[in-house]
Design an enzyme around this catalytic site. Structure first.
Site, PDB file in Angstrom:
ATOM      1  N   GLU A  89       0.817  -1.207   0.000  1.00  0.00           N
ATOM      2  CA  GLU A  89       0.000   0.000   0.000  1.00  0.00           C
ATOM      3  C   GLU A  89       0.854   1.262   0.000  1.00  0.00           C
ATOM      4  O   GLU A  89       0.531   2.246  -0.677  1.00  0.00           O
ATOM      5  CB  GLU A  89      -0.916   0.010   1.239  1.00  0.00           C
ATOM      6  CG  GLU A  89      -1.918  -1.138   1.281  1.00  0.00           C
ATOM      7  CD  GLU A  89      -1.399  -2.323   2.067  1.00  0.00           C
ATOM      8  OE1 GLU A  89      -2.206  -2.982   2.743  1.00  0.00           O
ATOM      9  OE2 GLU A  89      -0.164  -2.610   2.004  1.00  0.00           O
ATOM     10  N   ALA A 134      14.826 -44.450  -6.676  1.00  0.00           N
ATOM     11  CA  ALA A 134      16.273 -44.684  -6.616  1.00  0.00           C
ATOM     12  C   ALA A 134      16.523 -46.165  -6.876  1.00  0.00           C
ATOM     13  O   ALA A 134      15.614 -47.000  -6.755  1.00  0.00           O
ATOM     14  CB  ALA A 134      16.832 -44.297  -5.251  1.00  0.00           C
ATOM     15  N   ARG A 139      19.138 -22.279  -5.670  1.00  0.00           N
ATOM     16  CA  ARG A 139      20.122 -21.731  -6.591  1.00  0.00           C
ATOM     17  C   ARG A 139      19.405 -21.242  -7.849  1.00  0.00           C
ATOM     18  O   ARG A 139      19.120 -22.020  -8.757  1.00  0.00           O
ATOM     19  CB  ARG A 139      21.171 -22.792  -6.932  1.00  0.00           C
ATOM     20  CG  ARG A 139      21.896 -23.303  -5.693  1.00  0.00           C
ATOM     21  CD  ARG A 139      22.966 -24.334  -5.997  1.00  0.00           C
ATOM     22  NE  ARG A 139      22.426 -25.593  -6.489  1.00  0.00           N
ATOM     23  CZ  ARG A 139      21.935 -26.556  -5.706  1.00  0.00           C
ATOM     24  NH1 ARG A 139      21.880 -26.383  -4.397  1.00  0.00           N
ATOM     25  NH2 ARG A 139      21.491 -27.687  -6.221  1.00  0.00           N
ATOM     26  N   THR A 143      10.770 -43.175   3.295  1.00  0.00           N
ATOM     27  CA  THR A 143      10.341 -43.393   4.683  1.00  0.00           C
ATOM     28  C   THR A 143       9.789 -42.109   5.294  1.00  0.00           C
ATOM     29  O   THR A 143       8.668 -42.083   5.822  1.00  0.00           O
ATOM     30  CB  THR A 143      11.507 -43.922   5.532  1.00  0.00           C
ATOM     31  OG1 THR A 143      11.958 -45.167   4.984  1.00  0.00           O
ATOM     32  CG2 THR A 143      11.062 -44.134   6.973  1.00  0.00           C
ATOM     33  N   ALA A 189       5.903 -41.191   5.867  1.00  0.00           N
ATOM     34  CA  ALA A 189       5.410 -40.925   7.220  1.00  0.00           C
ATOM     35  C   ALA A 189       4.613 -39.629   7.268  1.00  0.00           C
ATOM     36  O   ALA A 189       3.563 -39.560   7.924  1.00  0.00           O
ATOM     37  CB  ALA A 189       6.587 -40.859   8.190  1.00  0.00           C
TER      38      ALA A 189
END
Length: 354
Positions: free
Chosen positions: A46, A156, A201, A289, A293
């Site tokens: 503003e 992976a 980055r 994991t 969770a």
């Protein structure tokens, strides 16, 4: 208001921990001033718009994406500035839930005889600051879990190798999601396997805040020489009370003990601690994991999934480690928000249905 929202987006990477806010001042269709909040501690949207409008602000309408503040923080109240400028009407997209504002800005404007309307493009304004609203209203950050997987749902190889599943364009896109976040969270398993930097980055790095790096390391196993201990970004290592910081590995980071639950760090406590520190959007880059969770506990608000056109085989690691389901009625349902190609990869944004 659409223009005010576009202006607010220009603060996407710079306003932490403040919300992104834009303001347009107009006489009918003629815009006489506009601005956005650029950095915490500096003038709000503003004020920038009023400075540009000058005397033309008198009897004008101000379109603001968030309720003007009514308290003295690092800067004076914007509601007072609007009153002093002679604004006739204020249109607000979303009300501010912050306790020191929470309707007081609107009340102050109305007490000065200014016409106030709210709700125009409210959902878009809340979406732009979804983490801010989560932190204030739910007392925890908005949790966005980033995952990269192959077409067969693997993240992976069996030995833990995951560089690189996705292409360069997707990895550059992830940097923008990191940069808009208050903090980047990972677990000790990812630190040991990948030694990530967990920094944002971007090419235009000037003025962009450095997200807090957060490592869940219950037993303080982070090795000396790990990137997360290099002091290149503010870093918080969360551990169990039984683990003692007794060597120089953690000299350049902050270590804090948190509550445990079922032989793991208590995730709601982690999120509560981060909210208390002003963390609005939490970007998670971790293994199946920890990500599983968060999801199973109902703490993952959004999934950001990059799907690469490749296959990794049935011995590779799954996307999320989740409990087995007894039947299809118990399946987890997701709503698809957005799908787009990023280089050769596909990016999906999903939220738990309902």
């Amino acid at each position: 208001m659409a223009q005010a929202l576009r202006l607010a987006e220009q603060g996407l990477y710079t306003t932490q921990p403040n919300p992104r806010v834009g303001c347009v001042i107009a006489h009918g269709e003629r815009v006489v001033g506009q601005g956005w909040h650029e950095h915490a501690g500096e003038p709000h949207a503003e004020v920038h718009a009023l400075r540009e409008a000058g005397e033309q602000a008198r009897a004008a309408t101000a379109f603001v994406t968030l309720e003007p503040c009514a308290h003295h923080g690092r800067t004076p109240p914007c509601a007072d500035a609007l009153v002093a400028a002679g604004i006739r009407r204020v249109v607000i997209a979303a009300e501010d839930p912050f306790p020191q504002v929470a309707g007081q800005g609107i009340a102050k404007l109305r007490a000065a005889g200014i016409e106030v309307e709210s709700g125009l493009m409210r959902e878009a304004a809340r979406e732009l600051n979804i983490g801010f609203f989560s932190r204030i209203e739910r007392h925890r950050p908005w949790v966005r879990v980033k995952l990269a997987m192959s077409l067969d749902g693997r993240t992976a190889l069996a030995n833990g190798e995951s560089k690189w599943i996705t292409g360069e364009a997707a990895r550059a896109d992830v940097q923008r999601w990191r940069a808009r976040s208050s903090a980047i969270l990972t677990g000790i398993g990812t630190v040991l396997a990948d030694n990530p930097q967990l920094t944002a980055r971007l090419p235009q790095s000037g003025g962009i805040h450095s997200p807090l790096r957060v490592v869940l390391d219950r037993h303080l196993r982070t090795p000396a020489g790990s990137h997360v201990l290099d002091g290149q970004a503010p870093t918080l290592v969360l551990h169990a009370a039984s683990a003692k910081v007794n060597d120089g590995r953690f000299a350049r980071v902050e270590c804090v003990a948190v509550t445990e639950q079922n032989e793991a760090l208590d995730l709601p406590s982690v999120l509560g601690l981060l909210a208390e520190r002003g963390c609005s959007e939490l970007h998670v880059e971790a293994g199946p994991t920890l990500c599983g969770a968060l999801f199973a506990a109902g703490l993952a608000d959004e999934l950001l999934i990059y799907v690469a056109p490749l296959l990794l085989g049935d011995t590779a690691r799954p996307l999320l480690a989740l409990p087995s389901l007894a039947d299809m009625a118990a399946r987890w349902k997701l709503s698809l928000l957005d799908t787009r190609a990023v280089g050769q990869d596909l990016r999906l944004r999903l939220r738990p249905a309902g």
